[in-house]
Design a protein around this motif. Structure first.
Motif, PDB file in Angstrom:
ATOM      1  N   TYR A   1      34.712  38.628  -2.406  1.00  0.00           N
ATOM      2  CA  TYR A   1      33.859  37.559  -2.920  1.00  0.00           C
ATOM      3  C   TYR A   1      32.437  38.097  -3.090  1.00  0.00           C
ATOM      4  N   PRO A   2      31.983  38.289  -4.344  1.00  0.00           N
ATOM      5  CA  PRO A   2      30.625  38.799  -4.579  1.00  0.00           C
ATOM      6  C   PRO A   2      29.581  37.744  -4.229  1.00  0.00           C
ATOM      7  N   PHE A   3      28.578  38.143  -3.448  1.00  0.00           N
ATOM      8  CA  PHE A   3      27.534  37.207  -3.047  1.00  0.00           C
ATOM      9  C   PHE A   3      26.167  37.718  -3.499  1.00  0.00           C
ATOM     10  N   CYS A   4      25.205  36.807  -3.528  1.00  0.00           N
ATOM     11  CA  CYS A   4      23.822  37.140  -3.853  1.00  0.00           C
ATOM     12  C   CYS A   4      22.934  36.127  -3.134  1.00  0.00           C
ATOM     13  N   ALA A   5      21.622  36.245  -3.319  1.00  0.00           N
ATOM     14  CA  ALA A   5      20.700  35.288  -2.704  1.00  0.00           C
ATOM     15  C   ALA A   5      21.077  33.871  -3.148  1.00  0.00           C
ATOM     16  N   GLY A   6      21.153  32.963  -2.175  1.00  0.00           N
ATOM     17  CA  GLY A   6      21.554  31.602  -2.493  1.00  0.00           C
ATOM     18  C   GLY A   6      23.031  31.347  -2.324  1.00  0.00           C
ATOM     19  N   SER A   7      23.763  32.329  -1.784  1.00  0.00           N
ATOM     20  CA  SER A   7      25.195  32.158  -1.547  1.00  0.00           C
ATOM     21  C   SER A   7      25.449  31.722  -0.108  1.00  0.00           C
ATOM     22  N   VAL A   8      26.504  30.959   0.064  1.00  0.00           N
ATOM     23  CA  VAL A   8      26.994  30.594   1.388  1.00  0.00           C
ATOM     24  C   VAL A   8      28.481  30.909   1.425  1.00  0.00           C
ATOM     25  N   LEU A   9      28.930  31.568   2.489  1.00  0.00           N
ATOM     26  CA  LEU A   9      30.345  31.884   2.674  1.00  0.00           C
ATOM     27  C   LEU A   9      30.840  31.230   3.953  1.00  0.00           C
ATOM     28  N   LEU A  10      32.006  30.601   3.876  1.00  0.00           N
ATOM     29  CA  LEU A  10      32.608  30.003   5.063  1.00  0.00           C
ATOM     30  C   LEU A  10      33.859  30.782   5.438  1.00  0.00           C
ATOM     31  N   VAL A  11      33.854  31.343   6.630  1.00  0.00           N
ATOM     32  CA  VAL A  11      35.023  32.029   7.167  1.00  0.00           C
ATOM     33  C   VAL A  11      35.656  31.104   8.197  1.00  0.00           C
ATOM     34  N   GLN A  12      36.923  30.753   7.988  1.00  0.00           N
ATOM     35  CA  GLN A  12      37.599  29.860   8.916  1.00  0.00           C
ATOM     36  C   GLN A  12      38.217  30.647  10.065  1.00  0.00           C
ATOM     37  N   ARG A  13      38.467  29.974  11.161  1.00  0.00           N
ATOM     38  CA  ARG A  13      39.057  30.650  12.320  1.00  0.00           C
ATOM     39  C   ARG A  13      40.424  31.203  11.956  1.00  0.00           C
ATOM     40  N   GLU A  14      40.754  32.313  12.555  1.00  0.00           N
ATOM     41  CA  GLU A  14      41.991  33.073  12.339  1.00  0.00           C
ATOM     42  C   GLU A  14      42.009  33.825  11.008  1.00  0.00           C
ATOM     43  N   GLN A  15      40.860  33.897  10.308  1.00  0.00           N
ATOM     44  CA  GLN A  15      40.804  34.696   9.096  1.00  0.00           C
ATOM     45  C   GLN A  15      40.303  36.107   9.424  1.00  0.00           C
ATOM     46  N   VAL A  16      40.715  37.055   8.581  1.00  0.00           N
ATOM     47  CA  VAL A  16      40.235  38.430   8.677  1.00  0.00           C
ATOM     48  C   VAL A  16      39.124  38.604   7.641  1.00  0.00           C
ATOM     49  N   HIS A  17      38.011  39.210   8.035  1.00  0.00           N
ATOM     50  CA  HIS A  17      36.920  39.409   7.080  1.00  0.00           C
ATOM     51  C   HIS A  17      36.161  40.676   7.422  1.00  0.00           C
ATOM     52  N   ALA A  18      35.274  41.089   6.511  1.00  0.00           N
ATOM     53  CA  ALA A  18      34.452  42.284   6.721  1.00  0.00           C
ATOM     54  C   ALA A  18      33.142  42.110   5.972  1.00  0.00           C
ATOM     55  N   PHE A  19      32.029  42.485   6.622  1.00  0.00           N
ATOM     56  CA  PHE A  19      30.706  42.392   6.016  1.00  0.00           C
ATOM     57  C   PHE A  19      30.433  43.577   5.093  1.00  0.00           C
ATOM     58  N   ASP A  20      29.548  43.350   4.134  1.00  0.00           N
ATOM     59  CA  ASP A  20      29.032  44.410   3.265  1.00  0.00           C
ATOM     60  C   ASP A  20      27.530  44.507   3.506  1.00  0.00           C
ATOM     61  N   PHE A  21      27.101  45.588   4.147  1.00  0.00           N
ATOM     62  CA  PHE A  21      25.683  45.776   4.465  1.00  0.00           C
ATOM     63  C   PHE A  21      25.024  46.812   3.553  1.00  0.00           C
TER      64      PHE A  21
END
Length: 288
Positions: free
Chosen positions: A64-84
């Motif tokens: 999911y591509p994000f930029c300034a003004g984005s909000v992401l919701l990660v629900q419990r039991e999901q797998v995710h990874a940050f992009d720094f």
């Protein structure tokens, strides 16, 4: 690849069920024993608010591509990874089901149902200028109250509820807002049973019996909550778990088929391809 299972750190949050973190602090956060840039599973909810920077956030092996003004919701039991990679700035609110239960008991709050099982659902919101400013202000106020010497949990809940309702308004009208308490209880029980037994059975009628309802009623509840039938929810959850298993273990299809209760590898591959349009080996190549 190992996918760590990350629990909520009550010590870090002073035994509260909510924690607010500067996104930048995750770059070098000393008490994290895993790399947040690598896939990890969480047993809590996470709201990621992006103030500056851009990138791609992975959630359940979708980008999911994000930029300034984005909000992401990660629900419990999901797998995710940050992009720094661009060192994004913002805030991360992490909160537990216990916190949501407290808020629900005291005030109005959108229901957090497992909509992530529906491929039509996106965890990404793009905020307009006004909502962006209001979101930033509410997060600031939650942080101030949370850190106040005489913090009042009720004020935190009111501010969080206001934030959740404002963000929820950006989504199309959701049928799950009209679910009754009884329907929510049955849905929660079904989801809990599915997590425990999905390797053994994918029979929606069996789950309906376990929650003391009819197949028709369970289907109705699931459609209200996620837009999917009970069987579609079971299949979507199973496929996510299969993907995680493939990434972690890199076992041959025959072994994965056995692990998930399929009669043989060909049935397993057929099932996976029917759900995803690709074979397990093609999926593994995609995720590297």
């Amino acid at each position: 690849m190992n996918i760590p299972d990350i629990g909520f750190n009550h010590q870090q949050s002073d035994e509260e069920e909510l924690e607010i973190i500067d996104l930048a602090s995750l770059y070098q956060r000393a008490n994290i024993d895993h790399d947040p840039r690598l896939p990890h599973k969480v047993n809590f909810f996470m709201l990621i608010y992006i103030e500056q920077g851009e990138g791609v956030h992975m959630i359940d092996f979708n980008d999911y591509p994000f930029c300034a003004g984005s909000v992401l919701l990660v629900q419990r039991e999901q797998v995710h990874a940050f992009d720094f990679s661009t060192k994004p700035q913002g805030k991360v609110l992490i909160f537990t089901q216990a916190f949501l239960d407290q808020v629900h008991a005291n005030m109005r709050l959108p229901k957090y149902t497992p909509t992530h099982l529906n491929q039509q659902h996106s965890p990404l919101l793009k905020l307009d200028k006004q909502t962006y400013q209001r979101t930033r202000l509410l997060i600031e106020q939650i942080t101030i109250e949370f850190n106040h010497q005489q913090t009042d949990p009720l004020i935190v809940m009111y501010l969080f509820s206001a934030l959740a309702l404002i963000l929820h308004r950006l989504r199309p009208a959701a049928k799950h807002d009209n679910m009754s308490l009884e329907q929510n209880v049955k849905l929660a029980r079904f989801f809990e049973l599915m997590q425990q037994h999905f390797r053994k059975t994918r029979d929606a009628s069996w789950y309906a019996n376990q929650v003391n309802t009819t197949y028709k009623t369970l289907n109705h509840i699931c459609k209200l909550a996620t837009g999917l039938t009970a069987k579609q929810m079971i299949d979507a959850f199973t496929v996510i778990e299969i993907k995680r298993h493939i990434v972690i273990c890199k076992k041959p299809s025959q072994q994965v088929a056995y692990d998930f209760g399929f009669d043989d590898a060909s049935n397993f591959v057929k099932y996976f391809k029917n759900q995803t349009n690709i074979t397990p080996s093609q999926f593994l190549k995609q995720v590297g």
